[in-house]
Enzyme design. Structure first.
Site, mmCIF file in Angstrom:
data_model
loop_
_atom_site.group_PDB
_atom_site.id
_atom_site.type_symbol
_atom_site.label_atom_id
_atom_site.label_comp_id
_atom_site.label_asym_id
_atom_site.label_seq_id
_atom_site.Cartn_x
_atom_site.Cartn_y
_atom_site.Cartn_z
ATOM 1 N N LYS A 1 0.843 -1.206 0.000
ATOM 2 C CA LYS A 1 0.000 0.000 0.000
ATOM 3 C C LYS A 1 0.870 1.246 0.000
ATOM 4 C CE LYS A 1 -3.834 -2.385 2.207
ATOM 5 N NZ LYS A 1 -4.480 -2.849 3.427
ATOM 6 N N GLN B 1 -4.869 -1.736 9.656
ATOM 7 C CA GLN B 1 -4.613 -3.026 9.019
ATOM 8 C C GLN B 1 -5.092 -4.156 9.928
ATOM 9 O OE1 GLN B 1 -3.302 -3.390 5.836
ATOM 10 N NE2 GLN B 1 -3.756 -5.558 6.065
ATOM 11 N N ASP C 1 -11.415 2.589 4.223
ATOM 12 C CA ASP C 1 -11.688 1.150 4.139
ATOM 13 C C ASP C 1 -13.199 0.890 4.166
ATOM 14 O OD1 ASP C 1 -10.186 -1.056 3.629
ATOM 15 O OD2 ASP C 1 -9.625 -1.453 5.710
#
Ligand code: NAD
Length: 296
Positions: free
Chosen positions: A58, A102, A125
């Site tokens: 990422k 994460q 997200d």
């Protein structure tokens, strides 16, 4: 290898999307002198090697398109309070447009509480209850990257969704549930199957579009696929063969299904790269909204 299915090349499409984003960021910075670049903060806790690889991927992708990274890597013993304080600070940080935690997190941490602390406008997200609620209502929102990446892949290959029978195997809040809602919004007739579904094969065989997100290597074989179906394999599993060599595979028996599906995603190179591309796109979308710049 016999293969009649057309491959859905997520790697190539993700590269195209990233090139477009890079050009867009550059244009905005030329047009608006002195404007800061978009910023993304990826928070990682502990040293899960798979998570570390995703986070590196990422951050590399951010650097390529011109998004500034504000990622932080915390030891596995970090407290809930410290992470909450970090998220609160990032919510207030004007350089940051997107915040991502994460997953998975170590067991002592309350992931849901952390996700709900993220400013919904920075929730790239798409896992905050407000963004998920907007998705349920069919309102515009920041959308979960993996399901949004799957939808983008279908659209890029002009695969019709409306009126089709779509079966999603897996009901996680990260992939299965939001994906089912996105397919529903595009007027598919959607079935969600899961580990308690009796006769999974019969359910799967009804699918014009079969999406598998279970995390079970080889779960879907040729006997479970309707000839001519579109098969999207979200699964990413590391398996080790008898000689000790490890490799990544999906949830679909690729070689068995390729001769009968119309379209099929490879693993790796299918949905995975699309997830990253959509994360970058969400970050730029959030940046444009923050600066009242046109988006879309
Ligand atoms: P999860 O473990 O949270 O959920 C798995 C789901 O699959 C559950 O709803 C469960 O009911 C269902 N399931 C499990 N075994 C089953 C079985 N035998 N039959 C039917 N259903 C079954 O996992 P997740 O976070 O949704 O991820 C699923 C897979 O997708 C994993 O392999 C993960 O690594 C991968 N993934 C890939 C990406 C990507 O970018 N490509 C992103 C996220 C997750």
């Amino acid at each position: 290898m016999a293969s009649s299915a057309q491959l859905l090349d997520g790697k190539q499409l993700a590269q195209t999307l990233q090139t477009q984003l890079a050009e867009r960021i550059q244009t905005l910075q030329t047009q608006h002198a002195g404007i800061r670049p978009p910023g993304l903060a990826v928070l990682m806790v502990g040293d899960n090697p798979a998570s570390a690889a995703y986070v590196r991927g990422k951050e590399r992708a951010c650097a390529k398109v011109g998004i500034a990274s504000f990622g932080q890597h915390f030891p596995g013993t970090t407290s809930q309070a410290e992470l909450e304080a970090t998220i609160e600070a990032l919510n207030q940080d004007d350089r940051v447009d997107g915040i991502l935690v994460q997953l998975p997190l170590p067991d002592h941490l309350d992931a849901v509480r952390l996700l709900h602390l993220i400013d919904p406008d920075k929730d790239v997200d798409g896992l905050h209850a407000l963004n998920l609620g907007r998705l349920v209502r069919g309102e515009p929102s920041l959308r979960s990257c993996t399901p949004a990446g799957v939808m983008r892949l279908l659209a890029a290959y002009d695969i019709p969704v409306a009126g089709k029978s779509a079966v999603v195997i897996g009901r996680s809040i990260l992939v299965g549930k939001p994906l089912a809602l996105m397919l529903l919004q595009e007027n598919a007739t959607v079935t969600i199957a899961h580990s308690r579904t009796p006769d999974l094969a019969a359910v799967a065989r009804r699918a014009d579009i079969l999406i598998v997100a279970a995390g079970r290597p080889g779960l879907v074989d040729a006997s479970m696929v309707k000839p001519g179906a579109v098969v999207i394999d979200v699964g990413i599993n590391r398996v080790t063969d008898t000689t000790g060599v490890s490799r990544l595979v999906g949830d679909v028996d690729f070689d068995g299904v390729a001769p009968i599906a119309q379209y099929l995603t490879p693993v790796p190179g299918g949905v995975g790269p699309m997830t990253i591309a959509l994360l970058l796109e969400n970050t730029v979308q959030s940046y444009c909204q923050r600066h009242a710049l046109p988006w879309g």
